[in-house]
Design a protein around this motif. Structure first.
Motif, PDB file in Angstrom:
ATOM      1  N   ASP A  38       0.886  -1.187  -0.342  1.00  0.00           N
ATOM      2  CA  ASP A  38      -0.119  -0.602  -0.110  1.00  0.00           C
ATOM      3  C   ASP A  38       0.772   1.323  -0.443  1.00  0.00           C
ATOM      4  OD1 ASP A  38      -2.414  -1.779   0.234  1.00  0.00           O
ATOM      5  OD2 ASP A  38      -1.962  -2.028   2.330  1.00  0.00           O
ATOM      6  N   THR A  39       0.140   2.688   0.188  1.00  0.00           N
ATOM      7  CA  THR A  39       0.830   3.250   0.129  1.00  0.00           C
ATOM      8  C   THR A  39       2.068   3.936   1.727  1.00  0.00           C
ATOM      9  OG1 THR A  39      -0.775   5.044  -0.785  1.00  0.00           O
ATOM     10  CG2 THR A  39       0.239   6.246   0.140  1.00  0.00           C
ATOM     11  N   PRO A  40       2.554   4.123   1.072  1.00  0.00           N
ATOM     12  CA  PRO A  40       4.212   3.649   2.534  1.00  0.00           C
ATOM     13  C   PRO A  40       3.570   4.294   3.704  1.00  0.00           C
ATOM     14  CG  PRO A  40       5.381   4.397   0.306  1.00  0.00           C
ATOM     15  CD  PRO A  40       3.995   4.664   0.013  1.00  0.00           C
ATOM     16  N   ALA A  41       3.642   3.619   4.174  1.00  0.00           N
ATOM     17  CA  ALA A  41       3.040   3.905   5.850  1.00  0.00           C
ATOM     18  C   ALA A  41       4.673   4.000   6.931  1.00  0.00           C
ATOM     19  CB  ALA A  41       1.808   3.266   6.421  1.00  0.00           C
ATOM     20  N   PRO A  42       4.323   4.788   7.940  1.00  0.00           N
ATOM     21  CA  PRO A  42       5.178   5.005   9.506  1.00  0.00           C
ATOM     22  C   PRO A  42       5.285   3.186   9.518  1.00  0.00           C
ATOM     23  CG  PRO A  42       3.754   6.371   9.235  1.00  0.00           C
ATOM     24  CD  PRO A  42       2.868   5.688   8.612  1.00  0.00           C
ATOM     25  N   GLY A  43       6.684   2.493   9.570  1.00  0.00           N
ATOM     26  CA  GLY A  43       6.511   0.832  10.347  1.00  0.00           C
ATOM     27  C   GLY A  43       7.022  -0.204   8.786  1.00  0.00           C
ATOM     28  N   SER A  44       7.150   0.858   8.154  1.00  0.00           N
ATOM     29  CA  SER A  44       7.076  -0.390   6.180  1.00  0.00           C
ATOM     30  C   SER A  44       8.227   0.085   5.559  1.00  0.00           C
ATOM     31  CB  SER A  44       5.806   0.473   5.063  1.00  0.00           C
ATOM     32  OG  SER A  44       5.868  -0.240   4.307  1.00  0.00           O
ATOM     33  N   VAL A  45       9.415  -0.939   5.193  1.00  0.00           N
ATOM     34  CA  VAL A  45      10.027  -0.662   5.516  1.00  0.00           C
ATOM     35  C   VAL A  45      10.359  -1.527   4.225  1.00  0.00           C
ATOM     36  CG1 VAL A  45      12.709  -0.791   5.830  1.00  0.00           C
ATOM     37  CG2 VAL A  45      11.791   0.541   7.218  1.00  0.00           C
TER      38      VAL A  45
ATOM     39  N   GLN B 255       7.532  -4.744   7.693  1.00  0.00           N
ATOM     40  CA  GLN B 255       6.103  -3.728   8.604  1.00  0.00           C
ATOM     41  C   GLN B 255       6.801  -4.293  10.250  1.00  0.00           C
ATOM     42  OE1 GLN B 255       2.807  -5.889   7.179  1.00  0.00           O
ATOM     43  NE2 GLN B 255       2.622  -5.304   5.184  1.00  0.00           N
ATOM     44  N   ALA B 256       6.442  -3.033  10.499  1.00  0.00           N
ATOM     45  CA  ALA B 256       6.730  -3.046  12.208  1.00  0.00           C
ATOM     46  C   ALA B 256       5.305  -2.077  12.789  1.00  0.00           C
ATOM     47  CB  ALA B 256       7.584  -2.694  12.874  1.00  0.00           C
ATOM     48  N   LEU B 257       4.997  -2.790  14.398  1.00  0.00           N
ATOM     49  CA  LEU B 257       3.980  -1.818  14.606  1.00  0.00           C
ATOM     50  C   LEU B 257       4.288  -1.848  16.087  1.00  0.00           C
ATOM     51  CD1 LEU B 257       1.182  -1.109  15.134  1.00  0.00           C
ATOM     52  CD2 LEU B 257       0.111  -3.153  15.512  1.00  0.00           C
ATOM     53  N   VAL B 258       4.347  -0.462  16.812  1.00  0.00           N
ATOM     54  CA  VAL B 258       4.657  -0.362  18.197  1.00  0.00           C
ATOM     55  C   VAL B 258       3.568   0.626  18.268  1.00  0.00           C
ATOM     56  CG1 VAL B 258       6.600   1.081  19.483  1.00  0.00           C
ATOM     57  CG2 VAL B 258       7.348   0.165  17.173  1.00  0.00           C
ATOM     58  N   ALA B 259       2.785  -0.180  20.474  1.00  0.00           N
ATOM     59  CA  ALA B 259       2.102   0.295  20.715  1.00  0.00           C
ATOM     60  C   ALA B 259       2.380   0.536  21.768  1.00  0.00           C
ATOM     61  CB  ALA B 259       0.412  -0.286  19.849  1.00  0.00           C
TER      62      ALA B 259
ATOM     63  N   LEU C  81      11.355  -0.773  12.724  1.00  0.00           N
ATOM     64  CA  LEU C  81      11.227  -0.118  14.438  1.00  0.00           C
ATOM     65  C   LEU C  81      11.338   1.274  14.182  1.00  0.00           C
ATOM     66  CD1 LEU C  81      13.267  -3.057  16.309  1.00  0.00           C
ATOM     67  CD2 LEU C  81      10.495  -2.740  15.606  1.00  0.00           C
ATOM     68  N   LEU C  82      12.434   2.402  13.715  1.00  0.00           N
ATOM     69  CA  LEU C  82      12.210   3.329  14.509  1.00  0.00           C
ATOM     70  C   LEU C  82      10.639   4.311  14.011  1.00  0.00           C
ATOM     71  CD1 LEU C  82      15.648   3.754  14.057  1.00  0.00           C
ATOM     72  CD2 LEU C  82      14.636   4.087  16.521  1.00  0.00           C
ATOM     73  N   SER C  83      10.448   3.343  12.941  1.00  0.00           N
ATOM     74  CA  SER C  83       9.773   4.619  11.840  1.00  0.00           C
ATOM     75  C   SER C  83       8.372   4.240  12.521  1.00  0.00           C
ATOM     76  CB  SER C  83       9.795   3.760  10.790  1.00  0.00           C
ATOM     77  OG  SER C  83       8.947   4.100   9.639  1.00  0.00           O
ATOM     78  N   ALA C  84       7.959   3.205  13.057  1.00  0.00           N
ATOM     79  CA  ALA C  84       6.833   2.970  13.553  1.00  0.00           C
ATOM     80  C   ALA C  84       6.600   3.766  14.945  1.00  0.00           C
ATOM     81  CB  ALA C  84       6.127   1.302  13.873  1.00  0.00           C
ATOM     82  N   ARG C  85       7.907   3.847  15.743  1.00  0.00           N
ATOM     83  CA  ARG C  85       7.977   4.272  16.947  1.00  0.00           C
ATOM     84  C   ARG C  85       7.883   5.774  17.037  1.00  0.00           C
ATOM     85  NH1 ARG C  85      11.451   6.507  20.533  1.00  0.00           N
ATOM     86  NH2 ARG C  85      10.669   6.623  22.880  1.00  0.00           N
ATOM     87  N   GLU C  86       8.719   6.419  16.131  1.00  0.00           N
ATOM     88  CA  GLU C  86       8.712   8.269  15.251  1.00  0.00           C
ATOM     89  C   GLU C  86       6.955   8.138  15.253  1.00  0.00           C
ATOM     90  OE1 GLU C  86      10.727   9.426  17.259  1.00  0.00           O
ATOM     91  OE2 GLU C  86      11.573   8.422  18.888  1.00  0.00           O
TER      92      GLU C  86
ATOM     93  N   ASP D  49      20.699  10.784  10.275  1.00  0.00           N
ATOM     94  CA  ASP D  49      20.006  11.833   9.398  1.00  0.00           C
ATOM     95  C   ASP D  49      18.719  10.901   8.898  1.00  0.00           C
ATOM     96  OD1 ASP D  49      23.195  11.529   8.857  1.00  0.00           O
ATOM     97  OD2 ASP D  49      23.615  10.775   8.137  1.00  0.00           O
ATOM     98  N   ILE D  50      18.714   9.952   9.442  1.00  0.00           N
ATOM     99  CA  ILE D  50      16.906   9.513   8.289  1.00  0.00           C
ATOM    100  C   ILE D  50      15.713  10.325   9.202  1.00  0.00           C
ATOM    101  CG2 ILE D  50      15.334   7.508   7.708  1.00  0.00           C
ATOM    102  CD1 ILE D  50      18.234   8.149   6.475  1.00  0.00           C
ATOM    103  N   PHE D  51      16.135   9.775  10.613  1.00  0.00           N
ATOM    104  CA  PHE D  51      15.137  10.836  11.281  1.00  0.00           C
ATOM    105  C   PHE D  51      15.212  11.746  12.439  1.00  0.00           C
ATOM    106  CE2 PHE D  51      14.597   5.499  11.184  1.00  0.00           C
ATOM    107  CZ  PHE D  51      13.779   5.610  10.172  1.00  0.00           C
ATOM    108  N   GLY D  52      16.342  12.349  12.265  1.00  0.00           N
ATOM    109  CA  GLY D  52      17.229  13.064  13.184  1.00  0.00           C
ATOM    110  C   GLY D  52      16.971  13.163  14.706  1.00  0.00           C
TER     111      GLY D  52
END
Length: 454
Positions: free
Chosen positions: A286-293, A309-313, A375-380, A449-452
C-alpha cells in the motif's frame, strides 16, 4: 546366546536412552522417546577374520565427469535442485500438512514425464483414483505417469526393480511399512529402515527417488534426523495458508547450492511459477506508512525484495508483547537492546509486532538495519521514503557491518523502480546500479540522518 539390548531413542534429536521416560534429557521434548531394537546383533560382535575387497583410491587432482542432469521444464524447481534432476539421487521434501507437497510433486512428475523420463508415482496416503482426480483438475491427465497406491515397501521395491523408471516418487516415507522391522508404520525404526532401503535402491539401480516427509509442530521433518543425512537433497516447502505464495527452499544439496529458493503461487490450476518474486512480494504494498521498510535480501543466489512491517503500540501489560512472524525473535530482542544501549531509544512499555509481508521467512543478518528502520519508523511515526531500500548487518556495538552481494541487491532494486538505498559503509556496490546510495557507518548516524533528533 546374548539377549538383544533394547534401546530407547528420541525421535526429535536421535539421542539414545537406557530406559523410557516422558521427557528427553537432551532436547527437552515430551513424548518423543520410543523403544527400538538395535541394528547390531549384540555387544561383542565384530567383522571377524574375513577380509573385504580393496578400495580404489584417487587423489584430489583426478577429474570426473559431473553427473548428468535432466531438466523438469519448471525453472523454479530446476533452480532449487541445482540445475535439474541428477540420476540415482535421493531427495526428501518436507512441509506442513496441506501446503501443497503432493500437488508440487505431481506437477513435477508430469513435467518430467513430458520431458521423456519414465516416472512412477507411489502414494501411501491416497488411492489412485484420488491422485487421478487431482491430475485431471490440474490438467495433467495426458502425462504418462504410472500410478500406484501401496505401503508395503517390499512390493514397491520389487515393482520398481522390474519397471526401472528414471524417477520414483514416494508419498510419503512415514506411511511405508517394512516387514523386517517389528514396529508400526511411522515409527523411528520404520522411517529409518524405509529411507535406508529406498536410498540404497536408488544408488544401486540408478533410479532417482523423491520422498515426501511429514513435519513436526516445530516445522522439522518428522522421524530421526539421520534420514536427512541419508539423502542427497533436503527441500522444505514453506508458506502461509492465508497467502498464495509458496517457497521451495533447499537446506541441503550435494549437487548444488544450499539455501536456494524457488517461488510458486497457488492458483486454482495448481502451482504457478513466479520468475520475479520481488515484484510479487511488493505487488500488494500500500501507500508507504510508518513502520514499512523494503529490504533488499539474498536468498541463495537470487536477490529478493520484501517488505518488513513493524507496529509499536503502548502496552498495558507488565511485560510488553514481542510478536514476530517470518523472522528470528531472538534477533529482534538483540536489535531492541542495541537501540536502547547505543542510541538511547527505549521500547520499554511498548508492544512490538514485526511481520515479513507475503509469508516470506528471512534468516540472513543483512536484514538487521531494515528491521531497525521499521521499528524506528513505527515508533517515531515517520515513514521511510517509498523509493528507498535498506540492508545492512548490525553489531552489538552499534556499528554497521558490510554485507555480501550488495551490487546484486541494488540492481534488483533498480529494476523494480527504487532510486535510493541505505547501506553500511564498505559494501562493494560497484557503480551503485545508478541509485542514490547513503552509506552509514553506525546506528547513531543512521538515526540522526534518517529520523533527525529521534
Amino acid at each position: 546366546m546374548a539377549k538383544p539390548v533394547t534401546q530407547f531413542i528420541c525421535s526429535a534429536c536421535g539421542s539414545i536412552h537406557k530406559k523410557w521416560s516422558g521427557r528427553c534429557d537432551n532436547c527437552g521434548e515430551w513424548n518423543t522417546i520410543a523403544e527400538e531394537a538395535p541394528l547390531s546383533a549384540g555387544p561383542g560382535k565384530s567383522l571377524g577374520a574375513v577380509k573385504g575387497r580393496a578400495m580404489a583410491l584417487t587423489d584430489l587432482t583426478s577429474e570426473e565427469t559431473p553427473p548428468p542432469r535432466q531438466s523438469s521444464g519448471l525453472a523454479e524447481l530446476d533452480r532449487v535442485l541445482g540445475g535439474g534432476l541428477v540420476a540415482a539421487s535421493a531427495c526428501l521434501v518436507g512441509g506442513d500438512p496441506g501446503i501443497g507437497k503432493s500437488t508440487l510433486l505431481l506437477q513435477a512428475a508430469a513435467s518430467f514425464a513430458r520431458m521423456g523420463l519414465k516416472v512412477i508415482y507411489v502414494s501411501g496416503e491416497e488411492a489412485t483414483a484420488q491422485v487421478r482426480m487431482r491430475a485431471q483438475r490440474l490438467g495433467l491427465a495426458d502425462a504418462s505417469v504410472k500410478l500406484a497406491a501401496e505401503t508395503n515397501l517390499r512390493d514397491i521395491l520389487t515393482t520398481l526393480d522390474a519397471e526401472r523408471p528414471d524417477l520414483a516418487i514416494i508419498d510419503s516415507v512415514q506411511t511405508m511399512w517394512l516387514d523386517t522391522v517389528e514396529s508400526a508404520p511411522g515409527s523411528v525404526s520404520q522411517v529409518r529402515a524405509a529411507a535406508h532401503e529406498l536410498v540404497t535402491f536408488a544408488k544401486k539401480r540408478g533410479v532417482a527417488v523423491m520422498l515426501v516427509g511429514h513435519v513436526t509442530k516445530d516445522g522439522q521433518i518428522a522421524g530421526p534426523r539421520v534420514v536427512e543425512h541419508m539423502v542427497d537433497t533436503v527441500l522444505y516447502f514453506e508458506g502461509e495458508r492465508g497467502h498464495q505464495f509458496r517457497i521451495l527452499r533447499s537446506v541441503k544439496n550435494r549437487f548444488g547450492p544450499a539455501d536456494e529458493i524457488g517461488v510458486f503461487e497457488m492458483t486454482g490450476a495448481g502451482l504457478a511459477e513466479v520468475p520475479n518474486p520481488s515484484a510479487l512480494f511488493l505487488s500488494d504494498r500500500d501507500t508507504p506508512a510508518p513502520g514499512s521498510v523494503v529490504f533488499a535480501g539474498i536468498e541463495g543466489t537470487r536477490p529478493v525484495l520484501v517488505e518488513i512491517q513493524a507496529l509499536v503500540a503502548p502496552s498495558s501489560l507488565s511485560q510488553p508483547r514481542r510478536a514476530v512472524v517470518g523472522w528470528d525473535s531472538g534477533r529482534l530482542s538483540m536489535i531492541l537492546a542495541v537501540l536502547e544501549a547505543r542510541v538511547g531509544i527505549s521500547f520499554q512499555g511498548l508492544d512490538v509486532y514485526l511481520n515479513i509481508a507475503g509469508g516470506m521467512r528471512i534468516s540472513e543478518p543483512a536484514a538487521d538495519l531494515a528491521v531497525a528502520a521499521a521499528l524506528l519508523s513505527a515508533r517515531e511515526d515517520a515513514a521511510i521514503p517509498p523509493n528507498c531500500v535498506v540492508f545492512g548487518e548490525l553489531s552489538l556495538s552499534g556499528a554497521l557491518r558490510p554485507v555480501s552481494q550488495a551490487e546484486n541487491r541494488l540492481k534488483e532494486a533498480r529494476k523494480l523502480g527504487f532510486s535510493q538505498a541505505i547501506a553500511p559503509e564498505g559494501c562493494k556496490t560497484g557503480d551503485g546500479a545508478g541509485m542514490e546510495l547513503k552509506a552509514m557507518a553506525d546506528l547513531t548516524r543512521f538515526v540522526g540522518d534518517i529520523f533527525g533528533a529521534a
